[in-house]
Scaffold this motif. Structure first.
Motif, mmCIF file in Angstrom:
data_model
loop_
_atom_site.group_PDB
_atom_site.id
_atom_site.type_symbol
_atom_site.label_atom_id
_atom_site.label_comp_id
_atom_site.label_asym_id
_atom_site.label_seq_id
_atom_site.Cartn_x
_atom_site.Cartn_y
_atom_site.Cartn_z
ATOM 1 N N TYR A 176 0.813 -1.216 0.000
ATOM 2 C CA TYR A 176 0.000 0.000 0.000
ATOM 3 C C TYR A 176 0.851 1.273 0.000
ATOM 4 O O TYR A 176 0.312 2.366 -0.082
ATOM 5 N N ASP A 177 2.153 1.139 0.148
ATOM 6 C CA ASP A 177 3.031 2.282 0.415
ATOM 7 C C ASP A 177 3.785 2.682 -0.838
ATOM 8 O O ASP A 177 4.704 1.992 -1.281
ATOM 9 N N ILE A 178 3.421 3.807 -1.415
ATOM 10 C CA ILE A 178 4.018 4.247 -2.677
ATOM 11 C C ILE A 178 5.503 4.524 -2.542
ATOM 12 O O ILE A 178 6.262 4.418 -3.506
ATOM 13 N N SER A 179 5.962 4.833 -1.324
ATOM 14 C CA SER A 179 7.377 5.111 -1.125
ATOM 15 C C SER A 179 8.241 3.860 -1.211
ATOM 16 O O SER A 179 9.467 3.952 -1.283
ATOM 17 N N GLU A 180 7.631 2.660 -1.217
ATOM 18 C CA GLU A 180 8.383 1.422 -1.348
ATOM 19 C C GLU A 180 8.862 1.185 -2.776
ATOM 20 O O GLU A 180 9.694 0.310 -3.017
ATOM 21 N N GLY A 181 8.326 1.940 -3.743
ATOM 22 C CA GLY A 181 8.751 1.784 -5.120
ATOM 23 C C GLY A 181 7.977 0.706 -5.853
ATOM 24 O O GLY A 181 7.211 -0.055 -5.262
ATOM 25 N N PRO A 182 8.163 0.608 -7.172
ATOM 26 C CA PRO A 182 7.339 -0.290 -8.005
ATOM 27 C C PRO A 182 7.521 -1.768 -7.713
ATOM 28 O O PRO A 182 6.657 -2.569 -8.052
ATOM 29 N N LYS A 183 8.622 -2.166 -7.074
ATOM 30 C CA LYS A 183 8.823 -3.579 -6.788
ATOM 31 C C LYS A 183 7.828 -4.088 -5.752
ATOM 32 O O LYS A 183 7.410 -5.255 -5.795
ATOM 33 N N PHE A 184 7.422 -3.207 -4.820
ATOM 34 C CA PHE A 184 6.544 -3.635 -3.738
ATOM 35 C C PHE A 184 5.186 -2.942 -3.754
ATOM 36 O O PHE A 184 4.186 -3.542 -3.377
ATOM 37 N N TYR A 185 5.137 -1.693 -4.186
ATOM 38 C CA TYR A 185 3.870 -0.967 -4.192
ATOM 39 C C TYR A 185 2.937 -1.547 -5.246
ATOM 40 O O TYR A 185 3.313 -1.721 -6.406
ATOM 41 N N ASP A 186 1.722 -1.862 -4.830
ATOM 42 C CA ASP A 186 0.719 -2.462 -5.708
ATOM 43 C C ASP A 186 -0.433 -1.476 -5.868
ATOM 44 O O ASP A 186 -1.275 -1.342 -4.986
ATOM 45 N N ILE A 187 -0.469 -0.787 -6.999
ATOM 46 C CA ILE A 187 -1.483 0.239 -7.210
ATOM 47 C C ILE A 187 -2.875 -0.363 -7.182
ATOM 48 O O ILE A 187 -3.840 0.290 -6.755
ATOM 49 N N MET A 188 -3.012 -1.635 -7.565
ATOM 50 C CA MET A 188 -4.337 -2.250 -7.549
ATOM 51 C C MET A 188 -4.796 -2.537 -6.125
ATOM 52 O O MET A 188 -5.965 -2.338 -5.785
ATOM 53 N N ALA A 189 -3.902 -3.018 -5.279
ATOM 54 C CA ALA A 189 -4.270 -3.249 -3.883
ATOM 55 C C ALA A 189 -4.668 -1.937 -3.227
ATOM 56 O O ALA A 189 -5.668 -1.866 -2.499
ATOM 57 N N ALA A 190 -3.908 -0.881 -3.494
ATOM 58 C CA ALA A 190 -4.197 0.414 -2.888
ATOM 59 C C ALA A 190 -5.519 0.990 -3.391
ATOM 60 O O ALA A 190 -6.329 1.510 -2.607
ATOM 61 N N SER A 191 -5.751 0.904 -4.694
ATOM 62 C CA SER A 191 -6.994 1.449 -5.240
ATOM 63 C C SER A 191 -8.202 0.604 -4.832
ATOM 64 O O SER A 191 -9.291 1.134 -4.585
ATOM 65 N N ASP A 192 -8.004 -0.704 -4.748
ATOM 66 C CA ASP A 192 -9.102 -1.563 -4.304
ATOM 67 C C ASP A 192 -9.467 -1.274 -2.851
ATOM 68 O O ASP A 192 -10.638 -1.338 -2.468
ATOM 69 N N PHE A 193 -8.463 -0.975 -2.048
ATOM 70 C CA PHE A 193 -8.746 -0.569 -0.672
ATOM 71 C C PHE A 193 -9.686 0.630 -0.665
ATOM 72 O O PHE A 193 -10.671 0.668 0.089
ATOM 73 N N CYS A 194 -9.399 1.623 -1.493
ATOM 74 C CA CYS A 194 -10.255 2.819 -1.556
ATOM 75 C C CYS A 194 -11.666 2.462 -2.008
ATOM 76 O O CYS A 194 -12.649 3.013 -1.490
ATOM 77 N N SER A 195 -11.767 1.571 -2.974
ATOM 78 C CA SER A 195 -13.084 1.169 -3.473
ATOM 79 C C SER A 195 -13.896 0.462 -2.396
ATOM 80 O O SER A 195 -15.079 0.759 -2.193
ATOM 81 N N PHE A 196 -13.272 -0.483 -1.705
ATOM 82 C CA PHE A 196 -13.966 -1.191 -0.641
ATOM 83 C C PHE A 196 -14.317 -0.257 0.513
ATOM 84 O O PHE A 196 -15.369 -0.405 1.144
ATOM 85 N N LEU A 197 -13.443 0.707 0.796
ATOM 86 C CA LEU A 197 -13.733 1.684 1.842
ATOM 87 C C LEU A 197 -14.970 2.490 1.472
ATOM 88 O O LEU A 197 -15.855 2.727 2.315
ATOM 89 N N SER A 198 -15.066 2.911 0.226
ATOM 90 C CA SER A 198 -16.241 3.637 -0.235
ATOM 91 C C SER A 198 -17.495 2.778 -0.092
ATOM 92 O O SER A 198 -18.548 3.255 0.354
ATOM 93 N N ASP A 199 -17.395 1.499 -0.449
ATOM 94 C CA ASP A 199 -18.535 0.578 -0.299
ATOM 95 C C ASP A 199 -19.000 0.517 1.153
ATOM 96 O O ASP A 199 -20.198 0.581 1.445
ATOM 97 N N ARG A 200 -18.043 0.369 2.052
ATOM 98 C CA ARG A 200 -18.371 0.246 3.472
ATOM 99 C C ARG A 200 -19.053 1.502 4.007
ATOM 100 O O ARG A 200 -20.020 1.429 4.778
ATOM 101 N N LEU A 201 -18.547 2.649 3.629
ATOM 102 C CA LEU A 201 -19.121 3.902 4.128
ATOM 103 C C LEU A 201 -20.510 4.135 3.554
ATOM 104 O O LEU A 201 -21.405 4.647 4.239
ATOM 105 N N ARG A 202 -20.692 3.756 2.298
ATOM 106 C CA ARG A 202 -22.030 3.882 1.722
ATOM 107 C C ARG A 202 -23.006 2.909 2.395
ATOM 108 O O ARG A 202 -24.161 3.260 2.663
ATOM 109 N N ASP A 203 -22.543 1.698 2.686
ATOM 110 C CA ASP A 203 -23.404 0.722 3.358
ATOM 111 C C ASP A 203 -23.872 1.232 4.721
ATOM 112 O O ASP A 203 -24.942 0.855 5.192
ATOM 113 N N ARG A 204 -23.058 2.062 5.352
ATOM 114 C CA ARG A 204 -23.413 2.639 6.652
ATOM 115 C C ARG A 204 -24.223 3.935 6.506
ATOM 116 O O ARG A 204 -24.516 4.596 7.496
ATOM 117 N N ASN A 205 -24.528 4.306 5.265
ATOM 118 C CA ASN A 205 -25.247 5.551 4.978
ATOM 119 C C ASN A 205 -24.479 6.784 5.432
ATOM 120 O O ASN A 205 -25.070 7.814 5.780
#
Length: 354
Positions: free
Chosen positions: A52-81
């Motif tokens: 999740y850490d962009i400062s780790e560089g492209p070998k370790f940073y996974d833009i999909m894991a990070a963006s999916d986290f944001c998507s799931f977070l949005s889902d959770r907050l919407r589910d809670r109204n």
């Protein structure tokens, strides 16, 4: 690291273990909800995990894991109204297109793409494991300073590499991989970038004006549709362009909308974030003894965690029988406690057990 920490985790005291983007989002959503209940509309989330850490560089940073986290977070907050729909902003158009490309593949290929991910060569397993250690050569100064202060020392760089290699087959990659976040159905959020496809060509006086103009064209909530947007989630801002874009966005929405900043790596927070509250943070640490030759044998394990409204907490597992809360830590409302204070708290806990 992930497997070692999971074996010690206590959900009763530590909450949901953030073993993948969906689980991490669920844990963070609890803290965001608590902060919103106390009228904190600008909040920070800090996951000190390599993928999740962009400062780790492209070998370790996974833009999909990070963006999916944001998507799931949005889902959770919407589910809670708590929100109706969010605008998820990545840093630039290159990132957005890559995210959309992979999500489109998920839609088109379904389970086949997951099979490809699950069977990737072991050499890329660090990208699969959201908890994977980066090795002493690449570990950040924060972790290095901490672990060097403990009685259970970290092995030298060569031994660390050997241990990591030896233990890889036993580390199971998270199976969630967020395949359920598709590119065609994003009802809880809209993905865009802070500056669109504008290329910032100047590092001089004109840079500020270029970034502001780009933000005014792109980082804008859509409020006239049938699903109006009322929240922003900003992913991994860290460089000068990002800081300018953040300041412009906060000036526009900071007083009226929910703004969630995920894993910023800005050296200095802009003044517009003076009222921001860090609501969820996690930093896992493992120290291996030099006497251990087997890469599967671990030494002391610790997790520094913030879950609003609680204060910073330190959880330690010295003997492999599970995490216990060692101490509360004096941290700020925007950043982790200092390495010295964490190291002292760990050492104090160890001394009590003697």
């Amino acid at each position: 690291m992930r497997a070692m920490l999971e074996s010690s985790w206590d959900e009763n005291t530590m909450g949901i273990i953030p073993s993948g983007p969906e689980q991490a989002a669920a844990a963070a959503a609890d803290a965001v909800a608590s902060a919103m209940a106390e009228n904190h509309n600008v909040v920070l989330i800090d996951l000190r995990l390599p993928s999740y850490d962009i400062s780790e560089g492209p070998k370790f940073y996974d833009i999909m894991a990070a963006s999916d986290f944001c998507s799931f977070l949005s889902d959770r907050l919407r589910d809670r109204n708590l929100i109706r729909k969010s605008l998820v902003l990545c840093r630039n158009e290159k990132e957005r297109l890559e995210i959309e490309r992979v999500r489109s593949q998920r839609d088109d290929q379904g389970e086949a793409i997951q099979d490809v991910i699950d069977n990737r060569d072991d050499d890329s397993s660090a990208d699969n494991d959201l908890w994977e250690e980066t090795g002493n050569e690449e570990i950040d100064d924060f972790r290095a300073k901490l672990m060097d202060s403990w009685d259970a020392p970290v092995v030298d760089a060569d031994k660390t590499k050997d241990s990591a290699s030896a233990s890889k087959p036993q580390l199971s990659a998270p199976k969630v991989m967020s395949k359920r976040v598709s590119g065609k159905t994003q009802s809880s959020h809209r993905l865009w970038s802070m500056i669109g496809n504008v290329e910032i060509t100047s590092n001089g006086p004109d840079m500020f004006d270029q970034v502001v103009a780009a933000v005014d064209e792109n980082a804008i909530l859509s409020t006239t549709t049938s699903e109006p947007e009322d929240a922003l989630i900003i992913l991994s801002p860290y460089d000068t362009t990002d800081v300018i874009a953040m300041r412009r966005t906060l000036a526009r929405y900071g007083q009226t909308r929910t703004i969630i900043i995920v894993n910023h790596r800005m050296e200095k927070l802009p003044t517009e974030l003076h009222s921001a509250q860090l609501v969820y943070g996690i930093l896992p640490l493992i120290a291996r003894s030099r006497s251990k030759q087997d890469g599967n044998d671990s030494g002391l394990k610790a997790v520094v965690m913030k879950r609003f409204p609680s204060e910073w907490s330190l959880y330690v597992d010295v003997y492999g029988d599970g995490f216990v809360e060692a101490n509360k830590l004096a941290g700020s409302d925007k950043d982790f406690p200092s390495p010295d204070s964490i190291a002292m708290a760990v050492q104090k806990h160890i001394e009590k057990l003697k």
